[in-house]
Design an enzyme around this catalytic site. Structure first.
Site, PDB file in Angstrom:
ATOM      1  N   GLY A 250       3.346  -2.169  -8.929  1.00 26.95           N
ATOM      2  CA  GLY A 250       2.252  -1.690  -8.086  1.00 26.95           C
ATOM      3  C   GLY A 250       0.971  -1.677  -8.902  1.00 26.95           C
ATOM      4  N   ASN A 251       0.123  -0.702  -8.639  1.00 25.12           N
ATOM      5  CA  ASN A 251      -1.178  -0.619  -9.315  1.00 25.12           C
ATOM      6  C   ASN A 251      -1.032  -0.600 -10.836  1.00 25.12           C
ATOM      7  OD1 ASN A 251      -2.848  -0.474  -7.001  1.00 25.12           O
ATOM      8  ND2 ASN A 251      -2.083   1.598  -6.664  1.00 25.12           N
ATOM      9  N   VAL A 252      -0.165   0.272 -11.333  1.00 29.21           N
ATOM     10  CA  VAL A 252      -0.018   0.399 -12.783  1.00 29.21           C
ATOM     11  C   VAL A 252       0.814  -0.759 -13.339  1.00 29.21           C
ATOM     12  CG1 VAL A 252       0.797   1.855 -14.670  1.00 29.21           C
ATOM     13  CG2 VAL A 252      -0.131   2.910 -12.621  1.00 29.21           C
TER      14      VAL A 252
ATOM     15  N   LYS B  67       0.362  19.170  -8.364  1.00 30.96           N
ATOM     16  CA  LYS B  67       0.644  17.896  -7.703  1.00 30.96           C
ATOM     17  C   LYS B  67       0.837  18.180  -6.218  1.00 30.96           C
ATOM     18  CE  LYS B  67       1.668  13.540  -9.064  1.00 30.96           C
ATOM     19  NZ  LYS B  67       1.134  12.726 -10.143  1.00 30.96           N
TER      20      LYS B  67
ATOM     21  N   GLY C 263       8.790  -2.169 -10.946  1.00 28.97           N
ATOM     22  CA  GLY C 263       7.716  -1.620 -10.110  1.00 28.97           C
ATOM     23  C   GLY C 263       6.385  -2.210 -10.538  1.00 28.97           C
TER      24      GLY C 263
END
Ligand code: NAD
Length: 366
Positions: A196-198, A94, A194
């Protein structure tokens, strides 16, 4: 000796890398610095027994460099086990870039980061994570082949987030089956933290199935946008953990299950996409088990994204991506069964199975 006068919690302040609490025999840590572009990044390569270390790049405004190092160590370790449990021939790595993705990310900075990735000759392969987009990966691709998650128009598998969300949804359904006796989420109250994208893609799956969705985010614009689109309720308080809910889905950052939150949780199931949800795996995993809260291990159920980018390396098609991702449902149920049979946490069960695969390969390699 100085270490004699410090307890282990303080050691990491003096021994910045090998002494970090999150250091777990990582193979290599690379610090990347470029004055001209302002790039400050850390690449963590945890383990390459199963294959090259693949994992996304996160750009985040960390409070200090310790925080960034700790994050990359925890995230890269998680990738090792994610690839192993999912049956992919990949190791764990990562990267983190220290900075504000909205104001400090430039094409020059991304290209410079790509050059550092390239210098590792394929030992580390990058992709997107928080603060990164498919377009950023396209920029990185200009200087290195060791990047995945690039645009479909450029031959990549595209944005992995919808696939991650689908896998998370599958893992959540498996957890519901185990806890409630049915995997149908209609009528279940799910809090997605959250969006966001996911998170947004997960909200879409949940609302399609008739779940009652509450969303929370620190970004007001996102809250309004997603709430309008899916008719989801917005959480306005400042203690989402105490909320009445059936399922808590952490989809923002990690370590939200910690000493402060764990005894407040009213959810019966935790299943979300965020990496490293348990601040301390053993301690918090055990408390969840004692409290009969079913925890679907994050690195297992958020593996859709890595399955998606792995397709770019192995050349499999969309159908195979979705088949492999759907299988997260079965693997999650197997983990719950293994945990019960061995009287251990679900997190430990997932680690054990992943470790068995790594150890078997190590033995075969030697
Ligand atoms: P993202 O950056 O698109 O979304 C994160 C969202 O969380 C943002 O909307 C942000 O405003 C919000 N957020 C940040 N802090 C918050 C807080 N304290 N409370 C509420 N909301 C907060 O990231 P993403 O790609 O959707 O990823 C979400 C999580 O899933 C991350 O932990 C990431 O590592 C993990 N993950 C993502 C993928 C992927 O394919 N994108 C794959 C595996 C794991």
């Amino acid at each position: 000796m100085i270490s004699d006068v410090l307890n282990s919690n303080e050691l990491h302040k003096i021994d910045p890398v090998f002494g970090q609490l999150s250091f777990d025999n990582h193979e290599q840590i690379v610090f990347c610095n470029d004055k001209d572009t302002g790039l400050k990044a850390i690449i963590g390569i945890h383990n390459t027994v199963l294959g090259p270390a693949l994992g996304g790049t996160r750009m985040w405004q960390y409070n200090n460099e310790w925080e960034a190092l700790n994050d990359v160590l925890r995230l890269s370790r998680g990738m090792t086990f994610k690839a192993a449990i999912t049956g992919l021939n990949l190791g764990g790595g990562k990267a983190v870039i220290i900075g504000n993705a909205k104001t400090q990310k430039t094409p020059e900075l991304m290209r410079k980061f790509g050059e550092f990735v390239n210098s590792l000759s394929g030992k580390y392969i990058t992709a997107e994570d928080v603060g990164m987009t498919t377009e950023d990966m396209d920029t990185v691709r200009e200087v290195t082949p060791y990047v995945t998650g690039i645009s479909q128009s450029k031959g990549g598998a595209g944005n992995p987030s919808p696939v991650t969300a689908y896998g998370t949804f599958m893992g959540m359904k498996a957890a519901a089956k185990y806890k409630f006796g049915t995997d149908i989420l209609e009528g279940k109250h799910v809090c997605v933290q959250g969006i966001g994208n996911v998170g947004e893609a997960l909200v879409e799956h949940l609302t399609n199935e008739g779940a009652l969705v509450t969303i929370s985010d620190i970004n007001e614009d996102r809250l309004k946008e997603v709430s309008d689109k899916y008719n989801a309720s917005i959480y306005r308080g400042n203690d989402i953990y105490s909320e009445e809910m059936d399922i808590y889905a952490p989809c923002a950052l990690g370590a939200t299950i910690n000493d402060e939150t764990i005894y407040k949780l009213k959810a019966q199931v935790i299943a979300g996409a965020a990496n490293n949800q348990l601040a301390e795996e053993h301690k918090h995993g055990t408390i969840l088990r004692e409290r009969n809260i079913v925890y679907a291990p994050d690195f297992l159920i958020n593996a859709g994204g890595i399955i998606n980018v792995y397709a770019e390396l192995e050349n499999y098609d969309r159908k195979e991506i979705m088949r492999k991702t759907e299988n997260i449902y079965n693997t999650t149920l197997e983990i719950f069964d293994y945990a019960d049979k061995n009287n251990i946490t679900t997190q430990a069960a997932a680690f054990n199975i992943a470790n068995e695969r790594i150890e078997a390969r190590k033995k075969a390699n030697s």
